[in-house]
Design an enzyme around this catalytic site. Structure first.
Site, PDB file in Angstrom:
ATOM      1  N   HIS A 108       0.816  -1.220   0.000  1.00 28.27           N
ATOM      2  CA  HIS A 108       0.000   0.000   0.000  1.00 28.27           C
ATOM      3  C   HIS A 108       0.847   1.267   0.000  1.00 28.27           C
ATOM      4  CE1 HIS A 108      -3.837  -2.156   1.706  1.00 28.27           C
ATOM      5  NE2 HIS A 108      -3.532  -2.516   0.479  1.00 28.27           N
ATOM      6  N   ALA A 219      -1.037  -8.448  19.502  1.00 27.94           N
ATOM      7  CA  ALA A 219       0.083  -8.963  18.710  1.00 27.94           C
ATOM      8  C   ALA A 219       1.408  -8.853  19.467  1.00 27.94           C
ATOM      9  CB  ALA A 219       0.166  -8.213  17.381  1.00 27.94           C
TER      10      ALA A 219
HETATM   11  P1  NAD Z   1      -7.729  -2.298   9.950  1.00 25.49           P
HETATM   12  O1  NAD Z   1      -7.648  -1.051  10.785  1.00 25.49           O
HETATM   13  O2  NAD Z   1      -8.845  -2.430   8.999  1.00 25.49           O
HETATM   14  O3  NAD Z   1      -7.772  -3.541  10.927  1.00 25.49           O
HETATM   15  C1  NAD Z   1      -6.925  -3.640  12.048  1.00 25.49           C
HETATM   16  C2  NAD Z   1      -7.136  -4.999  12.661  1.00 25.49           C
HETATM   17  O4  NAD Z   1      -6.169  -5.170  13.676  1.00 25.49           O
HETATM   18  C3  NAD Z   1      -8.509  -5.195  13.309  1.00 25.49           C
HETATM   19  O5  NAD Z   1      -9.046  -6.435  12.883  1.00 25.49           O
HETATM   20  C4  NAD Z   1      -8.205  -5.208  14.804  1.00 25.49           C
HETATM   21  O6  NAD Z   1      -9.063  -6.098  15.525  1.00 25.49           O
HETATM   22  C5  NAD Z   1      -6.780  -5.695  14.827  1.00 25.49           C
HETATM   23  N1  NAD Z   1      -5.995  -5.210  15.961  1.00 25.49           N
HETATM   24  C6  NAD Z   1      -6.054  -3.998  16.562  1.00 25.49           C
HETATM   25  N2  NAD Z   1      -5.135  -3.922  17.537  1.00 25.49           N
HETATM   26  C7  NAD Z   1      -4.485  -5.114  17.556  1.00 25.49           C
HETATM   27  C8  NAD Z   1      -3.435  -5.658  18.339  1.00 25.49           C
HETATM   28  N3  NAD Z   1      -2.848  -4.950  19.332  1.00 25.49           N
HETATM   29  N4  NAD Z   1      -3.015  -6.917  18.088  1.00 25.49           N
HETATM   30  C9  NAD Z   1      -3.591  -7.663  17.093  1.00 25.49           C
HETATM   31  N5  NAD Z   1      -4.585  -7.201  16.308  1.00 25.49           N
HETATM   32  C10 NAD Z   1      -5.028  -5.942  16.552  1.00 25.49           C
HETATM   33  O7  NAD Z   1      -6.348  -2.423   9.210  1.00 25.49           O
HETATM   34  P2  NAD Z   1      -5.959  -3.131   7.874  1.00 25.49           P
HETATM   35  O8  NAD Z   1      -6.674  -4.422   7.778  1.00 25.49           O
HETATM   36  O9  NAD Z   1      -4.473  -3.100   7.851  1.00 25.49           O
HETATM   37  O10 NAD Z   1      -6.507  -2.188   6.681  1.00 25.49           O
HETATM   38  C11 NAD Z   1      -6.460  -0.798   6.756  1.00 25.49           C
HETATM   39  C12 NAD Z   1      -5.574  -0.055   5.770  1.00 25.49           C
HETATM   40  O11 NAD Z   1      -5.332   1.233   6.338  1.00 25.49           O
HETATM   41  C13 NAD Z   1      -4.177  -0.618   5.615  1.00 25.49           C
HETATM   42  O12 NAD Z   1      -4.118  -1.288   4.439  1.00 25.49           O
HETATM   43  C14 NAD Z   1      -3.239   0.599   5.584  1.00 25.49           C
HETATM   44  O13 NAD Z   1      -2.920   0.985   4.263  1.00 25.49           O
HETATM   45  C15 NAD Z   1      -4.001   1.698   6.212  1.00 25.49           C
HETATM   46  N6  NAD Z   1      -3.493   2.068   7.552  1.00 25.49           N
HETATM   47  C16 NAD Z   1      -2.158   1.988   7.853  1.00 25.49           C
HETATM   48  C17 NAD Z   1      -1.693   2.309   9.114  1.00 25.49           C
HETATM   49  C18 NAD Z   1      -0.218   2.195   9.411  1.00 25.49           C
HETATM   50  O14 NAD Z   1       0.587   2.303   8.498  1.00 25.49           O
HETATM   51  N7  NAD Z   1       0.176   1.972  10.675  1.00 25.49           N
HETATM   52  C19 NAD Z   1      -2.608   2.703  10.102  1.00 25.49           C
HETATM   53  C20 NAD Z   1      -3.983   2.791   9.760  1.00 25.49           C
HETATM   54  C21 NAD Z   1      -4.404   2.469   8.479  1.00 25.49           C
END
Ligand code: NAD
Length: 238
Positions: A108, A219
């Site tokens: 992404h 995680a």
């Molecule tokens: P999402 O936000 O849709 O899902 C996050 C998932 O992680 C949820 O199912 C949640 O239950 C789980 N989760 C939350 N905290 C957790 C933990 N401590 N341990 C284990 N699991 C945990 O994210 P996605 O599926 O990656 O899709 C969202 C898109 O948004 C990504 O593709 C990305 O491009 C973008 N994004 C990126 C960032 C980043 O770079 N850090 C942050 C937000 C969104």
């Protein structure tokens, strides 16, 4: 004889314990902005200033964040497992790199990059990018876009990803809600090509059909424990 390859798909959940907000868990908002306003190609075409401002504001926050125990455990796995370990991340942060990991496909995109829509050159940049920015390669102004894959655009490095999914013995999905396609389909591809598939999440996801095993919890706790166990006796069967 090397052990079967491991492919790890990571999502926003792996970075949650580093203080970065996830995406879907807050009603379709990302850092308080509607997804449709900051993560679609239509939004960028309609109002590039707004989208640039969003990523310029997000950049320092993502760059300040530090890798957590889950990122570090993956690096340990890469260093100590007697086979290949590849990371496919949906995250635009660089916490896997900061944790010292290698073999990372950013499907992404990345927060510290911009791409010129005129010449295709990718620019590494930690500063702001806006509609005034001149491409250092073709010298055209106003055509730089954050190198973030928006809804409506193709994912990056998909040839490599396809090859990895078809040739791994173990597929791990960590901290992703499994609602963003095509990444949500990776588990199915890995599974039908013969891999064992494990999901690490806080809770059951809507995309759990193809997983052999679910490991619930944060995680930062579950991934290091799993890596400890796996490295005690690396198996061919998982
Ligand atoms: P999402 O936000 O849709 O899902 C996050 C998932 O992680 C949820 O199912 C949640 O239950 C789980 N989760 C939350 N905290 C957790 C933990 N401590 N341990 C284990 N699991 C945990 O994210 P996605 O599926 O990656 O899709 C969202 C898109 O948004 C990504 O593709 C990305 O491009 C973008 N994004 C990126 C960032 C980043 O770079 N850090 C942050 C937000 C969104």
């Amino acid at each position: 004889m090397p052990k079967p390859a491991i492919v790890i798909l990571t999502g926003a959940g792996i970075s949650a314990e580093s203080g970065l907000s996830t995406f879907r868990s807050s009603n379709g908002l990302w850092n308080n902005h509607p997804v449709e306003d900051v993560a679609t190609i239509e939004a960028f075409e309609r109002n590039p200033e707004y989208v640039h401002d969003f990523y310029n504001e997000l950049k320092p926050e993502l760059n300040r964040a530090k890798p957590n125990a889950a990122h570090l455990a993956i690096t340990r796995l890469q260093n100590e497992y007697p086979g290949e370990v590849h990371i496919i991340t949906q995250n635009v942060d660089t916490l896997h790199e900061k944790a010292g990991s290698q073999n990372i496909c950013h499907i992404h995109g990345q927060i510290n990059q911009a791409v010129c829509l005129n010449c295709g050159q990718v620019l590494e940049t930690f500063g702001d990018v806006n509609t005034e920015t001149v491409c250092p390669h073709c010298q055209i102004q106003g055509m730089m876009k954050p190198n973030i894959v928006f809804f409506g655009e193709n994912l990056l490095c998909m040839d490599k990803v396809d090859e990895l999914l078809k040739n791994c013995g173990l597929f791990l999905s960590i901290g992703t809600s499994g609602v963003v396609f095509p990444a949500a389909d990776f588990v199915r591809i890995a599974k039908i090509c013969g891999a064992k598939t494990y999901e690490f999440n806080l809770e059951e996801t809507s995309n759990n059909w193809y997983f052999d095993k679910h490991i619930y919890g944060k995680a930062g706790t579950t991934v290091p424990a799993f890596v400890d166990e796996l490295l005690k006796e690396p198996s061919d069967n998982f």
